[in-house]
Enzyme design. Structure first.
Site, PDB file in Angstrom:
ATOM      1  N   CYS A   1      38.573  38.709  44.907  1.00 50.81           N
ATOM      2  CA  CYS A   1      38.483  38.525  43.456  1.00 50.81           C
ATOM      3  C   CYS A   1      39.756  37.930  42.856  1.00 50.81           C
ATOM      4  CB  CYS A   1      38.184  39.854  42.777  1.00 50.81           C
ATOM      5  SG  CYS A   1      36.910  40.824  43.601  1.00 50.81           S
TER       6      CYS A   1
ATOM      7  N   HIS B 140      40.495  43.327  34.952  1.00 51.64           N
ATOM      8  CA  HIS B 140      39.520  42.955  35.977  1.00 51.64           C
ATOM      9  C   HIS B 140      38.164  43.527  35.571  1.00 51.64           C
ATOM     10  CE1 HIS B 140      38.348  41.417  39.810  1.00 51.64           C
ATOM     11  NE2 HIS B 140      38.043  42.596  40.309  1.00 51.64           N
TER      12      HIS B 140
ATOM     13  N   HIS C 270      30.738  39.162  37.166  1.00 48.08           N
ATOM     14  CA  HIS C 270      31.846  39.031  38.118  1.00 48.08           C
ATOM     15  C   HIS C 270      31.592  37.819  39.011  1.00 48.08           C
ATOM     16  CE1 HIS C 270      35.037  39.738  40.756  1.00 48.08           C
ATOM     17  NE2 HIS C 270      34.828  40.986  41.112  1.00 48.08           N
TER      18      HIS C 270
END
Length: 627
Positions: free
Chosen positions: A269, A425, A463
């Site tokens: 990520c 995040h 995401h």
């Protein structure tokens, strides 16, 4: 900057505006909705005004198509036909008990290369054969369909297909998105790429772009890996086009024509921030003057979604039903699937492509570049020993701590405490809400911050894996431009296990004048990164301090022309007119065309030669090189 994500186009802050739509002035709302309608091929603007998808004139696409635009952007029910009825294509293993021999007819090319024991084959003609299967057990794969266990996804706006905008031939979706994203970045910059590259040593340009997983759809490694078991033939493109650094390769070969530095750093990520760090380091070291940085991830495939579901990371339908105590999920429920820092059950898979153009400050001033912000550094730290490779660890405390210290040293303690905010995040997993909030709260405590604003845009756009931090950076630049922080609309209440003593969460857009934002990433495997991005106003103050008022005033004068060119591009894009830069087979060079000397190589098409005079910090054992 340029790109595309579930909220829309990155250039012109279109995607950012979608996340703060109701807080915008009426004219900006109209412009955003019209631009999205054009992107989604619901409307197009020509000399005769707006027309709908059938070519019929419409007076006000913003009002007429508003609900359709809102319902088919951001997180929503997965619109991929594979996820609709009758379900995901699948196979089920079975053993058939044949009581007696069975005769079947097959095409000759469908016969196994190695015939199973006991099969008898008789030719019928040049194309078909008759096969006698012996009595007994026969192992088969029966075609099946499976009800998708995860139906929420954050897809690109409905109707937008990047591959349809250029001469794409079986390109994986992620690479088509990279072509569009990089082209959008160039167009929005207001700079002519060919003119720019002629002013530079070819070796002073670099591209760092990739993704976190590679291209795993059928046109890439996904199709390759299942070709044998699915009975499909592997193609010559699937292997090379699946590599994780292929976005950089595509940009060099078909968009920029760059022969400079290249590559990609893959870090789950945090991949975008890893690539951003490579670009920053190159420019700070003087190796490059212009770097295109980006990622392109298209992970909404049945196999990838099932993989993340199996590890308990996704908000699957069963978990959403249990969370809300309902028996049936509606479209509205899917739109609320991602709930950072609230009671939640997993993240929502997304796709996105994000690119930024980095320059050294001297070149930016010389060109009159429209400076959207500055990134002084990106900090990366691992987690150390841990129980599970996917579990969070301690690295993020270090990265955010360093980032906060840098801002304090550059801008002062008051700026850090009062004019910065966090781009979390914020994945919407129970583990993330606890661990990331603890990182934020502890760093806030250490720096005397009492109410640190927290933004978590995955509530809107899901995401996108390696591109997630690129989504966050683009949003931060939008916040600088509009003075608004997106809220977390799915935050009904902060969860009990969130550390929020020194944090400020909000559900609706908030007016905020920021000097800096912290782009945070907590990736699987311990890939922690935090980037610092400074506002255009702060950046201008730093430029004034370093270069003086005369240079800054000269830059502002040149910037007007660049801004006008960027505005012309954005105007066409908002009307649905796109022309991605894709130069397949153009200006191809091989060795014989080069002019090679001992100290330089001249490349046709470049005004400046590549210098071969490299730095040598190691000393010399050659007596000729000693004084």
């Amino acid at each position: 900057m340029g790109g595309i994500n579930p909220a829309g186009r990155t250039s012109g802050h279109q995607a950012f505006r979608r996340t703060v739509l109701d807080a915008l002035p009426a004219d900006q709302q109209r412009q955003t909705l019209e631009g999205l309608a054009a992107l989604m091929r619901l409307a197009e603007h020509s000399d005769h005004g707006w027309q709908d998808s059938t070519g019929q004139p419409i007076d006000s696409p913003a009002s007429l198509l508003r609900e359709q635009v809102l319902d088919h952007t951001l997180i929503r029910r997965n619109e991929d036909p594979r996820f609709q009825a009758p379900g995901l294509p699948a196979n089920r293993r079975a053993e058939l008990a044949l009581a007696e021999p069975v005769r079947v007819t097959l095409r000759r090319k469908q016969l196994p290369e190695q015939l199973p024991e006991g099969w008898e084959v008789r030719e019928l003609d040049a194309r078909e054969v008759e096969v006698t299967l012996p009595a007994g057990m026969l192992e088969v794969l029966l075609p099946d369909t499976q009800e998708p266990k995860v139906k929420a996804a954050a897809q690109l706006p409905s109707g937008f297909d990047p591959a349809s905008l250029y001469r794409s031939v079986h390109h994986p979706r992620g690479l088509a998105m990279a072509i569009f994203g990089a082209s959008d970045c160039l167009g929005a910059s207001g700079l002519d790429w060919e003119t720019l590259r002629q002013q530079l040593n070819p070796d002073h340009i670099a591209v760092y772009a990739g993704n976190s997983i590679g291209q795993l759809d059928d046109e890439g490694w996904g199709g390759l890996l299942k070709s044998l078991v699915s009975g499909q033939r592997a193609t010559s493109k699937q292997m090379p086009l699946g590599y994780g650094q292929m976005p950089a390769d595509f940009l060099n070969a078909y968009v920029l024509g760059s022969v400079g530095g290249t590559g990609a750093a893959l870090g789950a990520c945090a991949s975008f921030l890893y690539n951003l760090r490579l670009g920053i380091d190159d420019i700070r070291a003087g190796r490059r003057r212009v770097v295109m940085v980006g990622t392109a991830d298209a992970p909404i495939t049945p196999e990838i979604i099932e993989g993340f579901r199996a590890m308990g990371a996704l908000a699957d339908d069963a978990s959403l039903k249990a969370l809300d105590a309902v028996t049936l999920l509606t479209d509205a429920d899917y739109q609320r699937a991602c709930r950072p820092f609230a009671r939640n059950c997993g993240f929502t898979m997304a796709e996105a492509s994000q690119f930024v153009l980095l320059m050294d400050d001297t070149l930016a001033l010389t060109l009159g570049a429209d400076i959207l912000g500055a990134v002084p550094d990106v900090f990366v730290n691992a987690d150390g020993y841990k129980r599970s490779i996917s579990a969070p660890g301690i690295g993020n405390y270090i990265t955010l701590g360093k980032a906060a210290a840098l801002v304090r040293n550059m801008l002062g303690e008051t700026a850090l405490k009062e004019r910065t905010y966090l781009h979390a995040h914020g994945t919407s997993t129970p583990k993330n809400r606890t661990t990331e909030s603890h990182v934020f709260d502890e760093i806030a405590r250490a720096n005397g911050i009492e109410q640190w604003p927290v933004v978590a845009i995955k509530a809107f756009i899901g995401h996108s894996q390696g591109s997630a931090a690129g989504d966050q950076l683009a949003s931060a630049l939008g916040s600088f431009a509009h003075g608004l922080l997106p809220g977390i609309p799915t935050l009904d209440a902060v969860a009990d296990d969130v550390y929020a003593e020194r944090l400020r969460f909000f559900t609706t857009p908030q007016a905020f004048s920021a000097d800096a934002a912290f782009i945070n990433a907590k990736g699987f495997g311990g890939n922690n990164a935090t980037g610092v991005v400074l506002s255009p106003q702060v950046t201008e103050q730093l430029l004034l301090q370093r270069h003086g008022s005369a240079a800054v005033e000269a830059w502002k004068a040149k910037r007007e022309t660049v801004r006008a060119q960027a505005a012309a591009y954005l105007s066409e894009a908002d009307k649905g007119h796109y022309a991605p830069r894709y130069q397949f087979g153009e200006a191809v060079l091989e060795g014989p065309e080069l002019d090679i000397r001992a100290d330089r190589i001249h490349i046709p098409g470049y005004h400046q030669a590549v210098s071969l005079n490299v730095d040598n910090p190691f000393g010399s054992l050659n007596g000729e090189g000693q004084s």
